[in-house]
Design an enzyme around this catalytic site. Structure first.
Site, PDB file in Angstrom:
ATOM      1  N   LYS A   3      22.236 -22.957 -57.427  1.00 57.07           N
ATOM      2  CA  LYS A   3      22.784 -22.675 -56.095  1.00 57.07           C
ATOM      3  C   LYS A   3      22.411 -23.814 -55.152  1.00 57.07           C
ATOM      4  O   LYS A   3      21.234 -24.103 -54.951  1.00 57.07           O
ATOM      5  CB  LYS A   3      22.226 -21.354 -55.577  1.00 57.07           C
ATOM      6  CG  LYS A   3      22.610 -21.037 -54.132  1.00 57.07           C
ATOM      7  CD  LYS A   3      21.894 -19.784 -53.640  1.00 57.07           C
ATOM      8  CE  LYS A   3      22.147 -19.526 -52.157  1.00 57.07           C
ATOM      9  NZ  LYS A   3      21.385 -18.351 -51.658  1.00 57.07           N
ATOM     10  N   ASP A  30      23.119 -22.448 -44.711  1.00 58.09           N
ATOM     11  CA  ASP A  30      23.642 -21.085 -44.759  1.00 58.09           C
ATOM     12  C   ASP A  30      23.591 -20.448 -43.378  1.00 58.09           C
ATOM     13  O   ASP A  30      22.547 -19.978 -42.931  1.00 58.09           O
ATOM     14  CB  ASP A  30      22.837 -20.255 -45.752  1.00 58.09           C
ATOM     15  CG  ASP A  30      23.368 -18.833 -45.886  1.00 58.09           C
ATOM     16  OD1 ASP A  30      24.516 -18.598 -45.453  1.00 58.09           O
ATOM     17  OD2 ASP A  30      22.654 -17.983 -46.425  1.00 58.09           O
ATOM     18  N   LYS A  48      23.897 -15.048 -39.555  1.00 56.55           N
ATOM     19  CA  LYS A  48      22.469 -14.769 -39.463  1.00 56.55           C
ATOM     20  C   LYS A  48      22.075 -14.821 -37.988  1.00 56.55           C
ATOM     21  O   LYS A  48      22.165 -15.859 -37.350  1.00 56.55           O
ATOM     22  CB  LYS A  48      21.675 -15.808 -40.254  1.00 56.55           C
ATOM     23  CG  LYS A  48      21.866 -15.733 -41.761  1.00 56.55           C
ATOM     24  CD  LYS A  48      21.044 -16.805 -42.462  1.00 56.55           C
ATOM     25  CE  LYS A  48      21.269 -16.781 -43.974  1.00 56.55           C
ATOM     26  NZ  LYS A  48      20.667 -15.606 -44.615  1.00 56.55           N
ATOM     27  N   ASP A  73      18.349 -23.540 -48.732  1.00 58.19           N
ATOM     28  CA  ASP A  73      19.090 -22.665 -49.636  1.00 58.19           C
ATOM     29  C   ASP A  73      19.712 -23.449 -50.791  1.00 58.19           C
ATOM     30  O   ASP A  73      20.496 -22.909 -51.556  1.00 58.19           O
ATOM     31  CB  ASP A  73      20.179 -21.910 -48.865  1.00 58.19           C
ATOM     32  CG  ASP A  73      20.348 -20.473 -49.332  1.00 58.19           C
ATOM     33  OD1 ASP A  73      19.544 -20.032 -50.171  1.00 58.19           O
ATOM     34  OD2 ASP A  73      21.276 -19.808 -48.865  1.00 58.19           O
ATOM     35  N   GLU A 100      26.630 -15.499 -50.287  1.00 59.35           N
ATOM     36  CA  GLU A 100      27.477 -16.597 -50.754  1.00 59.35           C
ATOM     37  C   GLU A 100      26.937 -17.290 -51.992  1.00 59.35           C
ATOM     38  O   GLU A 100      27.693 -17.907 -52.745  1.00 59.35           O
ATOM     39  CB  GLU A 100      27.652 -17.624 -49.621  1.00 59.35           C
ATOM     40  CG  GLU A 100      26.524 -18.622 -49.436  1.00 59.35           C
ATOM     41  CD  GLU A 100      25.181 -18.001 -49.053  1.00 59.35           C
ATOM     42  OE1 GLU A 100      24.142 -18.565 -49.433  1.00 59.35           O
ATOM     43  OE2 GLU A 100      25.178 -16.948 -48.390  1.00 59.35           O
ATOM     44  N   ARG A 152      25.720 -16.177 -54.865  1.00 63.55           N
ATOM     45  CA  ARG A 152      26.273 -15.646 -56.118  1.00 63.55           C
ATOM     46  C   ARG A 152      27.745 -16.034 -56.255  1.00 63.55           C
ATOM     47  O   ARG A 152      28.252 -16.195 -57.367  1.00 63.55           O
ATOM     48  CB  ARG A 152      26.080 -14.134 -56.164  1.00 63.55           C
ATOM     49  CG  ARG A 152      26.848 -13.354 -55.113  1.00 63.55           C
ATOM     50  CD  ARG A 152      26.340 -11.923 -54.929  1.00 63.55           C
ATOM     51  NE  ARG A 152      25.051 -11.882 -54.249  1.00 63.55           N
ATOM     52  CZ  ARG A 152      24.407 -10.773 -53.956  1.00 63.55           C
ATOM     53  NH1 ARG A 152      24.932  -9.585 -54.269  1.00 63.55           N
ATOM     54  NH2 ARG A 152      23.239 -10.806 -53.344  1.00 63.55           N
TER      55      ARG A 152
END
Length: 519
Positions: free
Chosen positions: A267, A272, A279, A290, A352, A354
């Site tokens: 990933k 993010d 968020k 991330d 996001e 996954r």
């Protein structure tokens, strides 16, 4: 020459070597210096003498002014007790880190590390050296923008009682640390310095003229056709050239007959925002981290290129995408058909990670069907629940049925304990598959619920079920004609603190399991 900030590692058998400007001793007891090598006997007297006047000796790092060593700086960094139920090899890494930082405070630029030898911890010496190297890492932005702050130390002597042993240890440390530097550089650098196109630049330069093949996909049309779930996340960022996603494939094949094939999907969310499910409340800070899963994959390949293990083929994928927010961002309730033909309903755009991995995992699954002795992995800073469940210093690993038959998770945990790169083992259960089963006839799979993972029961386990279902790996379980071992690694806790420097975990454990036995 690579601008890594890695100090030159020098093997040493003489603690009185004048080229070193400080001696750092890591052990749990001064008595351990006896009988190891006559060369260390000279260190005992000043340490024991200081013990008589300072009751804190053995509890914290101590710097002693002594003419026993040419530099006069003798730094004793105790591990503390090592014989309790809960003591582990990380005490050596902690002591090494504290000792070297004290040496730097004292003005040392080329200190000597006296590696510990402890029969209870066979990798104590290597773990200590890696702890020291973690402490002297200089972030990429500092190396590039403020070069006078780099390196923290220019050389590091490493003492051992056997020249061959210490030389081998230095080769090992160099190979592992160069991989960890790449992992930290990509994972820790800010969201502009390591936006997807600049990750491409970094990786391409790193593997130029090496044994690692690099293939980069950047076309939005290709993403939409071949990796539709990744494409949805990339849709908003793709409108900004410097943020547009990259799918970077890496491939390594060692000398000799291939006996094992690994597929690593990382990933790589360069930033993010949470997307449309933004968020809020100040929790967005730190979300440039991330991408540590993809960073680990890149670092693993750097170690492969340095150490050149035989008989193994490794395919890696860095899913570098920014989860941006704006008029083009994907939203909850969208239904997207995955590469595997599975209809996925988006439940929360902040899930996001996954999404960007699922279709790439499907692609790797397609390759694994024809591969020799394959194992598949996803590696991700995926859930806050991982930290809530296991704490901030542990990677989590969970196996599908075929991987459980190989004992992958338990073996990784055992190796991680030896090398100070620890894992906790979780289990994928039927409830995880039920959680992600479509809730209406519109969709086959629900991507996520609407609550944060940390507030969701089995919040770090269930995403692995989503990845299995949406990628089509559920057709390759223990009940299939062609089972494929798959393990999911959630490194949200182990990847490192923010603010702070990434750890490079779980590269060391993975290398110890899959690279070191093939050297």
């Amino acid at each position: 020459m690579e601008n890594t900030g890695l100090p030159e590692l020098i093997p040493c058998l003489d603690v009185k070597d004048p080229q070193f400007d400080g001696v750092v001793v890591v052990t749990d007891s001064v008595a351990k210096l006896s009988g190891v090598n006559d060369n260390l006997e000279c260190l005992k007297a000043p340490l024991e003498s200081y013990h008589q006047v300072d009751l804190s000796f053995g509890k914290e790092v101590t710097l002693i002014d002594t003419d026993v060593v040419p530099s006069r700086r003798l730094i004793f960094s105790p591990t503390g007790p090592l014989n309790r139920d809960y003591d582990d090899v990380r005490r050596f890494a902690d002591a090494g880190s504290k000792g070297i930082l004290r040496a730097i405070q004292a003005g040392c630029k080329h200190p000597l590390l006296v590696r510990p030898i402890d029969d209870s911890f066979p990798k104590a010496g290597s773990v200590t050296t890696l702890g020291v190297l973690q402490a002297v890492y200089v972030p990429l932005e500092i190396r590039e923008d403020v070069p006078d702050k780099c390196p923290k130390i220019s050389k590091l002597g490493v003492w051992c009682n056997d020249l061959k042993r210490v030389t081998q240890g230095i080769d090992l440390a160099n190979g592992l640390e160069r991989g960890r530097i790449a992992t930290r550089d990509i994972g820790g650098s800010d969201p502009e310095r390591m936006a997807a196109p600049r990750v491409e630049e970094y990786v391409t330069a790193m593997f130029r003229n090496t044994s690692v093949k690099v293939t980069v996909h950047a076309d939005a049309g290709q993403f939409k056709q071949e990796y539709p779930l990744l494409s949805a996340v990339n849709r908003c960022a793709s409108k900004v050239d410097r943020h547009c996603g990259r799918l970077i494939f890496l491939e390594y094949e060692g000398e000799g007959k291939v006996e094992k094939t690994l597929f690593l999907v990382g990933k790589g969310i360069t930033y993010d925002t949470g997307g449309a499910d933004i968020k809020a409340g100040g929790v967005m800070a730190g979300m440039h981290r991330d991408k540590c899963g993809a960073a680990t994959v890149a670092g693993f390949f750097k170690t492969l290129s340095e150490m050149k293990p035989k008989g193994i083929k490794v395919v890696g994928a860095l899913c570098m995408v920014r989860n941006s927010v704006g008029s083009e961002c994907y939203v909850a309730d969208e239904i997207i058909t995955s590469r595997a033909g599975v209809r996925v309903r988006v439940g929360n755009t902040d899930a996001e990670g996954r999404m960007v991995m699922a279709d790439v995992l499907c692609h790797c699954k397609e390759m694994a069907v024809d591969a020799i002795n394959p194992e598949l992995f996803t590696i991700a800073t995926l859930t806050g629940h991982a930290i809530r469940a296991m704490g901030p210093k542990y990677s989590i690993i969970m196996d599908n049925g075929p991987a459980r038959q190989l004992n992958t998770a338990r073996n990784m945990q055992e190796i991680g304990d030896i090398w100070g790169d620890p894992f906790e083992v979780s289990t994928i259960r039927r409830e995880d598959f039920e959680f992600h089963t479509g809730k209406s006839e519109y969709e086959d799979v629900l991507q996520c619920n609407n609550a944060p993972s940390s507030a969701t029961a089995r919040g770090h386990q269930s995403p692995s079920a989503f990845l299995i279902m949406s990628s089509g790996l559920d057709k390759h379980g223990i009940d299939s004609k062609q089972p494929l071992p798959y393990s999911h690694l959630d490194i949200a806790g182990s990847s490192g603190p923010f603010p702070g420097v990434p750890t490079g975990s779980p590269l060391v454990a993975m290398a110890a399991k899959y690279i070191l036995p093939r050297l």
